[in-house]
Design a protein around this motif. Structure first.
Motif, mmCIF file in Angstrom:
data_model
loop_
_atom_site.group_PDB
_atom_site.id
_atom_site.type_symbol
_atom_site.label_atom_id
_atom_site.label_comp_id
_atom_site.label_asym_id
_atom_site.label_seq_id
_atom_site.Cartn_x
_atom_site.Cartn_y
_atom_site.Cartn_z
ATOM 1 N N ASN A 1 0.836 -1.210 0.000
ATOM 2 C CA ASN A 1 0.000 0.000 0.000
ATOM 3 C C ASN A 1 0.865 1.253 0.000
ATOM 4 N N GLU A 2 1.935 1.236 0.768
ATOM 5 C CA GLU A 2 2.820 2.410 0.825
ATOM 6 C C GLU A 2 3.653 2.573 -0.434
ATOM 7 N N CYS A 3 3.899 1.457 -1.126
ATOM 8 C CA CYS A 3 4.741 1.499 -2.327
ATOM 9 C C CYS A 3 4.118 2.303 -3.462
ATOM 10 N N CYS A 4 2.829 2.539 -3.397
ATOM 11 C CA CYS A 4 2.164 3.322 -4.450
ATOM 12 C C CYS A 4 2.811 4.691 -4.620
ATOM 13 N N ASN A 5 3.205 5.297 -3.493
ATOM 14 C CA ASN A 5 3.715 6.675 -3.542
ATOM 15 C C ASN A 5 5.085 6.844 -2.911
ATOM 16 N N HIS A 6 5.674 5.762 -2.419
ATOM 17 C CA HIS A 6 6.915 5.905 -1.662
ATOM 18 C C HIS A 6 7.964 4.866 -2.032
ATOM 19 N N ILE A 7 9.196 5.207 -1.699
ATOM 20 C CA ILE A 7 10.297 4.249 -1.637
ATOM 21 C C ILE A 7 10.527 3.987 -0.158
ATOM 22 N N LEU A 8 10.473 2.731 0.258
ATOM 23 C CA LEU A 8 10.639 2.390 1.667
ATOM 24 C C LEU A 8 12.075 1.935 1.913
ATOM 25 N N MET A 9 12.769 2.634 2.806
ATOM 26 C CA MET A 9 14.148 2.313 3.142
ATOM 27 C C MET A 9 14.328 2.431 4.656
ATOM 28 N N TYR A 10 15.246 1.639 5.183
ATOM 29 C CA TYR A 10 15.425 1.553 6.634
ATOM 30 C C TYR A 10 16.528 2.500 7.104
#
Length: 311
Positions: free
Chosen positions: A135-144
């Motif tokens: 769901n978050e990948c639609c608008n974001h790049i997720l990085m730690y």
């Protein structure tokens, strides 16, 4: 290429005889076996907790030995062969094989057509669905964000300055988790390749592996990067012990000290013997999240005694 509605979780793994791999492998057993057993645990746990709209795959440059190949295929895990043909440093370069993650991302997103992509380190356990990630990948790049917005280490800052002295602030992102949609993944991986090419031109050296490149690349995407700390966390279970209470709730458990210990036990005692993984409560016990192992306790006591003697 038409993008389909499915997602892909993959674990990138490269092996080249003589090339430098993870710094925390003690080589009690074959390095190849250690990593492949870790890959099996990571991917089977991901497969178990995700629906049919998500594929799980091992992306690798090797011909997977039959024993592991059969286990992966029997658990509906894909095996994608990808040569280590970009982001390559000399075999003696520290963490040289870790850069394969960037090669795998760059090539896989160009040769497949998934909606969203996520890659993970091999020494992880996935304990719930990636639906919230997608769901978050639609608008974001997720990085730690390794340090949670705090200052990076001195060595990391020095290396960044040596690469480009105009950069005064950078977030140190971990290499154990990356997720985004296909468009952003293609753009990010192309930016990463540009950083790699610049490093080659300047003969720039890093001791931080792929994390150096992705942290620099992230500077171009600060407006769309979301911190993945709500999905993944590092749990240190050795003589240095740091176990945040979120381990029961976090989506992905990253356990570097269990690479040759608890994760190997999960493979040997459960996957190889019973063809399945135990429940989460047993995972926490075997991977020493609830309490350190007896050997670790002894080591902690010995270290404490030595510190007292050396004062």
């Amino acid at each position: 290429m038409h993008t389909n509605s499915k997602n892909l979780i993959f674990v990138p793994f490269a092996f080249i005889e003589g090339a430098r791999t993870g710094a925390n492998i003690k080589k009690r057993t074959s390095t190849l076996d250690v990593y492949l057993k870790n890959c099996c645990v990571a991917l089977i746990s991901a497969r178990n907790h995700n629906s049919s709209d998500t594929d799980c795959a091992l992306v690798t440059n090797i011909n997977v030995p039959e024993i592991y190949k059969n286990i992966l295929l029997n658990n509906q895990i894909l095996i994608i062969h990808q040569d280590f043909d970009c982001f390559q440093f000399d075999n003696n370069y520290k963490w040289s094989l870790a850069f394969y993650k960037l090669c795998a991302l760059h090539q896989v997103v160009r040769n497949t057509n998934y909606k969203n992509y996520a890659y993970l380190d091999s020494d992880v356990y996935v304990q719930s669905s990636f639906e919230v990630v997608w769901n978050e990948c639609c608008n974001h790049i997720l990085m730690y964000d390794v340090y949670g917005g705090c200052e990076v280490s001195d060595s990391f800052a020095t290396e960044i300055h040596d690469f480009d002295n105009s950069i005064h602030s950078v977030i140190h992102y971990g290499g154990e988790f990356f997720a985004t949609n296909r468009k952003f993944a293609m753009e990010f991986s192309e930016t990463s390749l540009g950083v790699f090419n610049k490093m080659q031109l300047k003969q720039c050296v890093t001791s931080h592996g792929d994390e150096f490149i992705i942290s620099l690349s992230a500077l171009n995407y600060s407006n769309i990067i979301s911190n993945a700390e709500k999905f993944i966390c590092r749990f240190w279970t050795g003589t240095y012990r740091s176990i945040p209470e979120v381990y029961r709730d976090i989506l992905v458990l990253h356990m570097p000290a269990e690479k040759e210990d608890g994760i190997i036990s999960l493979f040997n005692q459960y996957i190889a013997r019973y063809k399945s993984l135990p429940g989460n409560a047993m995972i926490y016990k075997i991977c020493h999240l609830k309490a350190p192992s007896l050997i670790t306790r002894i080591k902690i006591v010995v270290k404490a005694i030595l510190r007292q003697i050396n004062r």
